[in-house]
Design an enzyme around this catalytic site. Sequence first.
Site, PDB file in Angstrom:
ATOM      1  N   CYS A   2      47.148  37.782  36.139  1.00  0.00           N
ATOM      2  CA  CYS A   2      47.782  39.060  36.448  1.00  0.00           C
ATOM      3  C   CYS A   2      47.505  39.978  35.274  1.00  0.00           C
ATOM      4  O   CYS A   2      48.040  39.784  34.176  1.00  0.00           O
ATOM      5  CB  CYS A   2      49.290  38.883  36.646  1.00  0.00           C
ATOM      6  SG  CYS A   2      50.144  40.441  37.007  1.00  0.00           S
ATOM      7  N   GLU A 114      43.961  42.875  41.891  1.00  0.00           N
ATOM      8  CA  GLU A 114      42.934  41.916  41.477  1.00  0.00           C
ATOM      9  C   GLU A 114      41.593  42.433  41.943  1.00  0.00           C
ATOM     10  O   GLU A 114      41.502  43.126  42.967  1.00  0.00           O
ATOM     11  CB  GLU A 114      43.215  40.530  42.051  1.00  0.00           C
ATOM     12  CG  GLU A 114      42.474  39.403  41.368  1.00  0.00           C
ATOM     13  CD  GLU A 114      42.705  39.364  39.861  1.00  0.00           C
ATOM     14  OE1 GLU A 114      41.849  39.916  39.132  1.00  0.00           O
ATOM     15  OE2 GLU A 114      43.729  38.824  39.419  1.00  0.00           O
TER      16      GLU A 114
END
Length: 271
Positions: A2, A114
Amino acid sequence: MCGRYAASRRPEDLAGVFEIEKWEPEETLEPDYNVAPTKEVYAVLDRPLKDAADRRPVRQLRTLKWGLVPSWSKTPEGGARMINARAETVHEKPSYRRAFAARRCILPADGYYEWVTAKDERELEVEGKKKRARKQPYFVLPADGSVFAMAGLYEFWRDRTLPDDHPRAWWVTCSVITTEAETSPLAVAPADGPHALADIHPRMPLMLTPDRWDAWLDPARTDVDDLRSLLAPPPAGLMRAYPVSTAVSNVRNNAPELLKELEGPEEGTLF
């Protein structure tokens, strides 16, 4: 992993979701659609109130700096590198094990970003015909629109170069725990794109479902084996993902438009 996420919910809304008992209005953060490491972020934690006679844990909404600085660090410079802690090793790594045993939190988000490198781009990069492949960002979030509750850790660090009464004498920092990305089908997947989170990236933030919130935040739970049982991945089929503008790749861009779903990957970034 993350490395970027979105957090736009107001503290009033988070207070209702997480049953917050205490939060300071002066710590209110503006909605952030491009949260990057070293930024101030909201964290939910259970901790006795400072200087209170009653030492029971109180559910609080606090602002912490993203990028954990271990209490034993000589300087805070490594914090920007400690934004993620792996669920598989968090209990044994020197930087995280103390916080895992005693200082756990929830980092509320809308979802996380992402990036996927298109197959053709990857091949050009491997062949040396392109120095940097163009990547398509995806936004990953709960399919039902609920808060994405990321498992986190927090830590205190004392800046010994400053006097006790200095407002920056103490740093409170945090890290997101990550786990292996789901290989099961997404609840909602883009028509022309990845069909599982593992197709996007091999890692993902560990999402805690509401039935684990109290146990995860409870500072009285310190048994490592007991705590590790809380690191199990959430049930499959709760997430969705969709392509968003490559504008999110620039940390200076920060607006609701970053969350706008594209009909498909941008040109040159096909999945």
